[in-house]
Structures are given as C-alpha cells and as structure tokens.
Design a protein around this motif. Structure first.
Motif, mmCIF file in Angstrom:
data_model
loop_
_atom_site.group_PDB
_atom_site.id
_atom_site.type_symbol
_atom_site.label_atom_id
_atom_site.label_comp_id
_atom_site.label_asym_id
_atom_site.label_seq_id
_atom_site.Cartn_x
_atom_site.Cartn_y
_atom_site.Cartn_z
ATOM 1 N N VAL A 90 1.986 0.630 3.909
ATOM 2 C CA VAL A 90 1.441 0.799 5.117
ATOM 3 C C VAL A 90 -0.104 1.479 5.117
ATOM 4 C CG1 VAL A 90 1.701 1.948 7.688
ATOM 5 C CG2 VAL A 90 3.819 1.371 6.188
ATOM 6 N N GLY A 91 -0.805 0.648 5.685
ATOM 7 C CA GLY A 91 -2.424 1.221 5.850
ATOM 8 C C GLY A 91 -2.710 2.004 6.641
ATOM 9 N N LEU A 92 -3.679 2.806 6.692
ATOM 10 C CA LEU A 92 -4.306 3.639 7.911
ATOM 11 C C LEU A 92 -3.376 4.171 8.737
ATOM 12 C CD1 LEU A 92 -6.871 0.730 8.987
ATOM 13 C CD2 LEU A 92 -6.966 2.600 7.264
ATOM 14 N N GLU A 108 -0.131 -0.571 15.966
ATOM 15 C CA GLU A 108 0.976 -0.793 15.274
ATOM 16 C C GLU A 108 0.610 -0.798 14.065
ATOM 17 O OE1 GLU A 108 1.270 -5.666 15.237
ATOM 18 O OE2 GLU A 108 2.428 -4.566 16.900
ATOM 19 N N PRO A 109 1.758 -0.389 12.969
ATOM 20 C CA PRO A 109 1.692 -0.308 11.617
ATOM 21 C C PRO A 109 1.045 -1.597 10.880
ATOM 22 C CG PRO A 109 3.779 0.496 12.198
ATOM 23 C CD PRO A 109 3.304 -0.342 13.354
ATOM 24 N N VAL A 110 0.099 -1.267 10.068
ATOM 25 C CA VAL A 110 -0.808 -2.443 9.180
ATOM 26 C C VAL A 110 0.016 -2.359 7.999
ATOM 27 C CG1 VAL A 110 -2.915 -2.795 8.180
ATOM 28 C CG2 VAL A 110 -2.807 -1.674 10.333
ATOM 29 N N LEU A 111 0.561 -3.545 7.416
ATOM 30 C CA LEU A 111 1.445 -3.743 6.306
ATOM 31 C C LEU A 111 0.638 -4.495 5.435
ATOM 32 C CD1 LEU A 111 4.880 -4.539 7.788
ATOM 33 C CD2 LEU A 111 3.951 -2.232 7.258
ATOM 34 N N ILE A 231 0.827 8.793 11.712
ATOM 35 C CA ILE A 231 0.781 8.181 13.006
ATOM 36 C C ILE A 231 2.046 7.590 13.455
ATOM 37 C CG2 ILE A 231 -0.363 6.127 14.212
ATOM 38 C CD1 ILE A 231 -2.771 6.685 12.482
ATOM 39 N N PHE A 232 2.744 6.616 12.410
ATOM 40 C CA PHE A 232 4.114 5.890 12.442
ATOM 41 C C PHE A 232 4.866 6.803 11.689
ATOM 42 C CE2 PHE A 232 0.712 2.758 13.423
ATOM 43 C CZ PHE A 232 0.843 2.656 15.114
ATOM 44 N N GLY A 233 6.167 7.384 12.311
ATOM 45 C CA GLY A 233 6.975 8.067 11.310
ATOM 46 C C GLY A 233 7.956 7.143 10.623
ATOM 47 N N ILE A 234 8.776 7.405 9.841
ATOM 48 C CA ILE A 234 9.519 6.669 8.881
ATOM 49 C C ILE A 234 10.464 5.768 9.817
ATOM 50 C CG2 ILE A 234 11.339 7.034 6.901
ATOM 51 C CD1 ILE A 234 8.495 8.243 6.529
ATOM 52 N N ASP A 235 11.125 6.469 10.646
ATOM 53 C CA ASP A 235 11.822 5.529 11.628
ATOM 54 C C ASP A 235 11.275 4.515 12.158
ATOM 55 O OD1 ASP A 235 13.923 7.324 10.819
ATOM 56 O OD2 ASP A 235 14.158 8.370 12.865
ATOM 57 N N GLU A 236 10.153 4.790 12.628
ATOM 58 C CA GLU A 236 9.370 3.490 13.194
ATOM 59 C C GLU A 236 8.896 2.468 12.239
ATOM 60 O OE1 GLU A 236 6.321 5.069 16.467
ATOM 61 O OE2 GLU A 236 6.500 6.546 14.934
ATOM 62 N N LEU A 237 8.639 2.851 10.988
ATOM 63 C CA LEU A 237 8.079 1.952 10.000
ATOM 64 C C LEU A 237 9.356 1.064 9.512
ATOM 65 C CD1 LEU A 237 5.836 4.188 7.836
ATOM 66 C CD2 LEU A 237 5.108 2.588 9.350
ATOM 67 N N VAL A 238 10.547 1.994 9.281
ATOM 68 C CA VAL A 238 11.579 0.853 9.013
ATOM 69 C C VAL A 238 12.331 -0.034 9.845
ATOM 70 C CG1 VAL A 238 14.139 0.990 8.254
ATOM 71 C CG2 VAL A 238 12.485 2.858 7.228
ATOM 72 N N SER A 239 11.972 0.315 11.107
ATOM 73 C CA SER A 239 12.438 -0.484 12.214
ATOM 74 C C SER A 239 11.535 -1.828 12.302
ATOM 75 C CB SER A 239 12.457 0.232 13.361
ATOM 76 O OG SER A 239 12.778 -0.594 14.714
ATOM 77 N N PHE A 240 10.196 -1.345 12.239
ATOM 78 C CA PHE A 240 8.963 -2.445 12.445
ATOM 79 C C PHE A 240 9.287 -3.303 11.418
ATOM 80 C CE2 PHE A 240 4.802 -3.879 11.528
ATOM 81 C CZ PHE A 240 4.277 -4.236 12.662
ATOM 82 N N GLY A 256 1.616 5.309 3.833
ATOM 83 C CA GLY A 256 0.189 5.534 4.044
ATOM 84 C C GLY A 256 -0.227 7.106 3.313
ATOM 85 N N THR A 257 -1.699 7.222 3.246
ATOM 86 C CA THR A 257 -2.215 8.266 2.653
ATOM 87 C C THR A 257 -3.090 9.095 3.582
ATOM 88 O OG1 THR A 257 -3.542 8.878 0.582
ATOM 89 C CG2 THR A 257 -4.491 7.284 1.822
ATOM 90 N N PRO A 258 -3.184 10.364 3.184
ATOM 91 C CA PRO A 258 -4.069 11.141 4.144
ATOM 92 C C PRO A 258 -5.472 10.920 3.742
ATOM 93 C CG PRO A 258 -2.812 12.554 2.490
ATOM 94 C CD PRO A 258 -2.635 11.364 2.418
#
Length: 294
Positions: A90-92, A108-111, A231-240, A256-258
């Motif tokens: 996941v970027g950004l 939305e997540p950038v993959l 920005i997007f949590g783990i649950d959101e990312l897995v679902s997305f 993603g990275t800080p």
C-alpha cells in the motif's frame, strides 16, 4: 505466539516458535513427538485446519519434555514466511508521508506489488547492482500476514482473516520507481522485501494501530512514528484487497510507511554499500539487514 523459520547449519529449514526464555520450539520435531504432524513451512501451516491449536500442543509438549526445544542462539533465522504467493503493498498510507512528497491524500488505498522473489529475512543482505540503481531507500512497514483465504470480505470481519503481523522494510530503488512511471520493478529487486523476525499472532500484539514504528540507518533514527497515523487501517485494507482479488494464506500485506524516508530528507539519505538498516515495531521486534553492492 511468535512463529518463524529457522535453520541450524543443515540444509533444511524448519518452522519454530520463539519463546521469551531464549529458546525456540522446533515445531515439526515437537509436533511429531506429541502425535501432531506439522509442516516445515509457515505458509503450509496456515493452510492447516486448527493450526493454532496444533502449534499450542507441540509447544506444550516441548516445554514439558524438552523434545524439540533448542537454544535460540544456536540457530539462524530466515524470513518467517519464505514463499508467499503474493506480496501486496500500500502506497501513501501515512498522511504525513504523502505530504512530505507533495502527494495528495488518497481517497482509497493505492496498491502495488513486490515479487515474491524479493522476500528477504532477518540478517539477510540487501544487495543491488550500482549500475542498475543509485538511489536505494528504506521504508519501515507493518506487514499483515493473511491466515485464511479472503474474498469479498466485509470490513467488520476482516481481522479474522489475519494470522499475525511482522516487521517489513519496503526497500525501493527510487530512480527506477520514479523513472518507470509505475512502481513494480523498482520495488521488486531481489532481496528488497526483508521481513521478520517472527509472525506475531494478534493476541500478543494488542492494538495493532497504536504501535511505535521506526527505522535506523547505521544507528541514526530516521523514521519515528506510530501505526496510529495510518490513513487506512488493517481491516479496511484486507477488505479492499479482497474485493478485487483473493488473498491466500501466507500472503503478505505491506501497509505503508511513515515520513522520514531517505529520498525526501534534506539532504537525501540513501542506502550505500556497507550500511546497516534496522526497522522496529513496538511489540513485534526489530529487523536488521546489511547492505552491499553486487
């Protein structure tokens, strides 16, 4: 529990549980002695029915009898998941990281992806040809390890599909990444996805979105943040992700990275031959790799 891959100088690699007393349980050996057959690879374990209970039985037997119990200092580690089918990234995904590169906050997540051949382990060398890339960067990342096949998963059920978490370094060849106009090649050089030291199950992690995360290069701390800034949590990312493609046991999800990556520092701080880079996440451990030209 903390599950990793180990080897003791022989040709074979085996799966083990690292214990707080400085020992490691060789799961195939301890499981066999307890009447529970366990595979040698983490990915295969995650495909087993009731794998957590089987591992617990093997660990209990090892502690009680000493069978399969070895000194952690006598073994070496490999990547805790050595052969994932997919490495999804996941970027950004940290607001202040997007801002440091003058990128808009995504809606939305950038993959993107890294090839599985880029996976590296604790103590492994990050190696590259300086004629191919001159701008190699570090990126501290929380990595979710998928434990159950996931397709079209609801957000409120997504955590059930995660086997655990590990530390990752999304090493990036910035000149290739930015020059290509898409990120896969610059992210996928061999050795450019160190992970480890263990896959830590959720029950030991606590609130995964409230963990300190940092990077040090040659002992200097250059990233220092918290997973609370995602920005997007783990649950959101897995679902997305699961709405677009099937996630399988052992798949890796780099989240993603800080801020503080080398390319955006003034002056830039990029990895060089002989450098040592350590990524740490609170409760998950530290991942250290040396760098060299090849």
């Amino acid at each position: 529990m903390r599950i990793g891959q180990f080897h003791d100088g022989g040709a074979s690699t085996w799966m083990g549980v690292a214990r707080s007393d400085g020992t490691v349980v060789n799961l195939p050996v301890a499981g066999g002695a307890a009447g529970v057959e366990l595979p040698a690879r983490t990915r295969d374990l995650l495909e087993e029915w009731a794998w957590r209970r089987k591992v617990e039985l093997a660990v209990d037997h090892a502690v009680e009898t000493g069978t399969g119990l070895v000194d952690a200092e006598s073994v070496s580690r490999g990547p805790p998941v050595a052969e994932p089918r997919k490495v999804v990234c996941v970027g950004l995904n940290y607001r202040d990281h997007a801002e440091e590169g003058d990128n808009p906050i995504p809606d939305e997540p950038v993959l993107f992806s890294k090839f599985p051949t880029s996976v590296n382990g604790p103590g492994g060398t990050i190696a590259w040809d300086p004629d191919l890339t001159e701008t190699v960067d570090y990126e501290a990342e929380l990595v979710a390890v998928i434990g159950t096949e996931a397709r079209e998963v609801d957000v409120d059920e997504a955590e059930e599909y995660v086997a655990g978490y590990t530390v990752g370094n999304d090493v990036s060849a910035r000149d290739i990444q930015h020059g290509d106009g898409q990120w896969v090649r610059g992210k996928s050089l061999d050795t450019f996805a160190p992970i480890g030291p263990d896959v830590v199950t959720p029950d030991e992690v606590g609130d995964v979105e409230d963990l300190g995360i940092w990077t040090e290069v040659n002992g200097e701390r250059l990233q220092d943040s918290s997973t609370g800034e995602l920005i997007f949590g783990i649950d959101e990312l897995v679902s997305f992700c699961s709405r677009a493609f099937t996630l399988q046991p052992g798949d890796l999800l780099f989240t993603g990275t800080p801020p503080g990556v080398g390319v955006y520092r003034e002056p830039p701080v990029l990895l060089e031959d002989g450098d040592t880079v350590t990524v740490g996440i609170e409760g998950l451990g530290e991942l250290t790799n040396g760098c060299r030209y090849r």
